[in-house]
Design a protein around this motif. Structure first.
Motif, PDB file in Angstrom:
ATOM      1  N   PRO A   1      53.679  35.872  44.156  1.00  0.00           N
ATOM      2  CA  PRO A   1      52.962  34.586  44.108  1.00  0.00           C
ATOM      3  C   PRO A   1      51.791  34.470  45.079  1.00  0.00           C
ATOM      4  N   ILE A   2      51.899  35.071  46.256  1.00  0.00           N
ATOM      5  CA  ILE A   2      50.786  35.037  47.210  1.00  0.00           C
ATOM      6  C   ILE A   2      49.593  35.793  46.639  1.00  0.00           C
ATOM      7  N   VAL A   3      49.843  36.944  46.058  1.00  0.00           N
ATOM      8  CA  VAL A   3      48.769  37.730  45.446  1.00  0.00           C
ATOM      9  C   VAL A   3      48.168  36.970  44.262  1.00  0.00           C
ATOM     10  N   GLN A   4      49.000  36.300  43.473  1.00  0.00           N
ATOM     11  CA  GLN A   4      48.495  35.541  42.329  1.00  0.00           C
ATOM     12  C   GLN A   4      47.545  34.431  42.772  1.00  0.00           C
ATOM     13  N   VAL A   5      47.891  33.746  43.851  1.00  0.00           N
ATOM     14  CA  VAL A   5      47.005  32.688  44.376  1.00  0.00           C
ATOM     15  C   VAL A   5      45.672  33.291  44.821  1.00  0.00           C
ATOM     16  N   ALA A   6      45.743  34.368  45.583  1.00  0.00           N
ATOM     17  CA  ALA A   6      44.512  34.998  46.066  1.00  0.00           C
ATOM     18  C   ALA A   6      43.663  35.510  44.905  1.00  0.00           C
ATOM     19  N   ARG A   7      44.272  36.107  43.902  1.00  0.00           N
ATOM     20  CA  ARG A   7      43.526  36.603  42.745  1.00  0.00           C
ATOM     21  C   ARG A   7      42.812  35.452  42.020  1.00  0.00           C
ATOM     22  N   ARG A   8      43.504  34.329  41.862  1.00  0.00           N
ATOM     23  CA  ARG A   8      42.880  33.170  41.206  1.00  0.00           C
ATOM     24  C   ARG A   8      41.678  32.670  41.998  1.00  0.00           C
ATOM     25  N   VAL A   9      41.783  32.709  43.330  1.00  0.00           N
ATOM     26  CA  VAL A   9      40.649  32.302  44.170  1.00  0.00           C
ATOM     27  C   VAL A   9      39.441  33.193  43.876  1.00  0.00           C
ATOM     28  N   TYR A  10      39.634  34.499  43.918  1.00  0.00           N
ATOM     29  CA  TYR A  10      38.493  35.409  43.714  1.00  0.00           C
ATOM     30  C   TYR A  10      37.949  35.312  42.294  1.00  0.00           C
ATOM     31  N   ASP A  11      38.830  35.167  41.303  1.00  0.00           N
ATOM     32  CA  ASP A  11      38.359  35.001  39.921  1.00  0.00           C
ATOM     33  C   ASP A  11      37.520  33.736  39.788  1.00  0.00           C
ATOM     34  N   TYR A  12      37.975  32.660  40.427  1.00  0.00           N
ATOM     35  CA  TYR A  12      37.239  31.398  40.358  1.00  0.00           C
ATOM     36  C   TYR A  12      35.874  31.514  41.038  1.00  0.00           C
ATOM     37  N   VAL A  13      35.851  32.076  42.221  1.00  0.00           N
ATOM     38  CA  VAL A  13      34.588  32.221  42.956  1.00  0.00           C
ATOM     39  C   VAL A  13      33.602  33.072  42.157  1.00  0.00           C
ATOM     40  N   ASN A  14      34.065  34.157  41.584  1.00  0.00           N
ATOM     41  CA  ASN A  14      33.185  35.001  40.772  1.00  0.00           C
ATOM     42  C   ASN A  14      32.683  34.252  39.544  1.00  0.00           C
ATOM     43  N   HIS A  15      33.523  33.428  38.951  1.00  0.00           N
ATOM     44  CA  HIS A  15      33.115  32.642  37.794  1.00  0.00           C
ATOM     45  C   HIS A  15      32.029  31.625  38.159  1.00  0.00           C
ATOM     46  N   VAL A  16      32.237  30.935  39.264  1.00  0.00           N
ATOM     47  CA  VAL A  16      31.307  29.871  39.671  1.00  0.00           C
ATOM     48  C   VAL A  16      29.994  30.435  40.217  1.00  0.00           C
ATOM     49  N   LEU A  17      30.071  31.465  41.046  1.00  0.00           N
ATOM     50  CA  LEU A  17      28.879  31.980  41.723  1.00  0.00           C
ATOM     51  C   LEU A  17      28.263  33.202  41.056  1.00  0.00           C
ATOM     52  N   SER A  18      28.946  33.772  40.077  1.00  0.00           N
ATOM     53  CA  SER A  18      28.472  34.989  39.398  1.00  0.00           C
ATOM     54  C   SER A  18      28.177  36.112  40.400  1.00  0.00           C
ATOM     55  N   LEU A  19      29.066  36.266  41.348  1.00  0.00           N
ATOM     56  CA  LEU A  19      28.964  37.342  42.338  1.00  0.00           C
ATOM     57  C   LEU A  19      30.107  38.322  42.095  1.00  0.00           C
ATOM     58  N   ASP A  20      29.974  39.503  42.600  1.00  0.00           N
ATOM     59  CA  ASP A  20      31.000  40.517  42.416  1.00  0.00           C
ATOM     60  C   ASP A  20      31.877  40.577  43.666  1.00  0.00           C
ATOM     61  N   ILE A  21      32.661  39.515  43.863  1.00  0.00           N
ATOM     62  CA  ILE A  21      33.544  39.423  45.022  1.00  0.00           C
ATOM     63  C   ILE A  21      34.757  40.333  44.794  1.00  0.00           C
ATOM     64  N   LYS A  22      35.064  41.145  45.758  1.00  0.00           N
ATOM     65  CA  LYS A  22      36.230  42.038  45.712  1.00  0.00           C
ATOM     66  C   LYS A  22      37.249  41.588  46.752  1.00  0.00           C
ATOM     67  N   GLU A  23      38.505  41.939  46.506  1.00  0.00           N
ATOM     68  CA  GLU A  23      39.548  41.562  47.467  1.00  0.00           C
ATOM     69  C   GLU A  23      39.518  42.423  48.724  1.00  0.00           C
ATOM     70  N   ASN A  24      38.962  43.624  48.642  1.00  0.00           N
ATOM     71  CA  ASN A  24      38.895  44.514  49.799  1.00  0.00           C
ATOM     72  C   ASN A  24      38.033  43.890  50.898  1.00  0.00           C
ATOM     73  N   GLY A  25      38.520  43.922  52.118  1.00  0.00           N
ATOM     74  CA  GLY A  25      37.754  43.427  53.257  1.00  0.00           C
ATOM     75  C   GLY A  25      37.776  41.920  53.444  1.00  0.00           C
ATOM     76  N   GLN A  26      38.581  41.222  52.676  1.00  0.00           N
ATOM     77  CA  GLN A  26      38.659  39.759  52.816  1.00  0.00           C
ATOM     78  C   GLN A  26      39.614  39.373  53.936  1.00  0.00           C
ATOM     79  N   GLU A  27      39.457  38.162  54.422  1.00  0.00           N
ATOM     80  CA  GLU A  27      40.364  37.624  55.423  1.00  0.00           C
ATOM     81  C   GLU A  27      41.690  37.254  54.751  1.00  0.00           C
TER      82      GLU A  27
END
Length: 157
Positions: free
Chosen positions: A20-46
């Protein structure tokens, strides 16, 4: 008083297991990429950040709060790779009184709703410049009850 906080480690190796923790984080990155059209990766994130505010009544002289700040650069300058570009605040528990998120320079005041989230970016994805203070915000004092949030700061590059 500043709120209590603790890191929540995201174990990406457990993504296939439906952690569930990974699912929440994945949804965050998917949402940010959708809204900003950036290629955000999970590597190197806080890590996710759990923050807890406790209300001690209207007479408390130093209630739990977060003073005004910017999560990333908000000077209007050019983006530097690796810096924060966006924040999402997820409201897990909300207080009976107080605890809003206030954006001082934009005139936005968000009263928390349980299981809702607030998203904001401080990078223009077209010009690649940071905002000039528009995203400065604070966690208003919690007067009564408990406020528990999970925050994800998102970096690019």
């Amino acid at each position: 008083r500043k709120a209590k906080q603790a890191n929540v480690k995201v174990n990406w190796k457990k993504e296939a297991e439906g952690d569930p923790i990974v699912q929440v984080a994945r949804r965050v990155y998917d949402y940010v990429n959708h809204v900003l059209s950036l290629d955000i990766k999970e590597n190197g994130q806080e890590d996710l950040m759990s923050i807890q505010y406790t209300g001690r009544g209207p007479d408390e002289k130093a209630p739990d709060r977060y003073t005004p700040h910017c999560d990333g650069y908000c000077t209007g300058g050019d983006f530097k790779p690796g810096n924060r570009v966006a924040t999402i605040i997820m409201y897990c528990e909300v207080p009976e009184k107080g605890g809003a998120t206030n954006f001082l320079n934009s005139g936005v005041h968000i009263k928390p709703k349980q299981y809702a989230a607030t998203f904001f970016s401080y990078l223009d994805p077209v010009t690649m410049k940071s905002d000039d203070g528009f995203s400065m915000h604070s966690g208003c004092p919690v007067i009564e009850g408990q406020k528990n949030i999970v925050t994800q700061w998102v970096r690019l590059g």
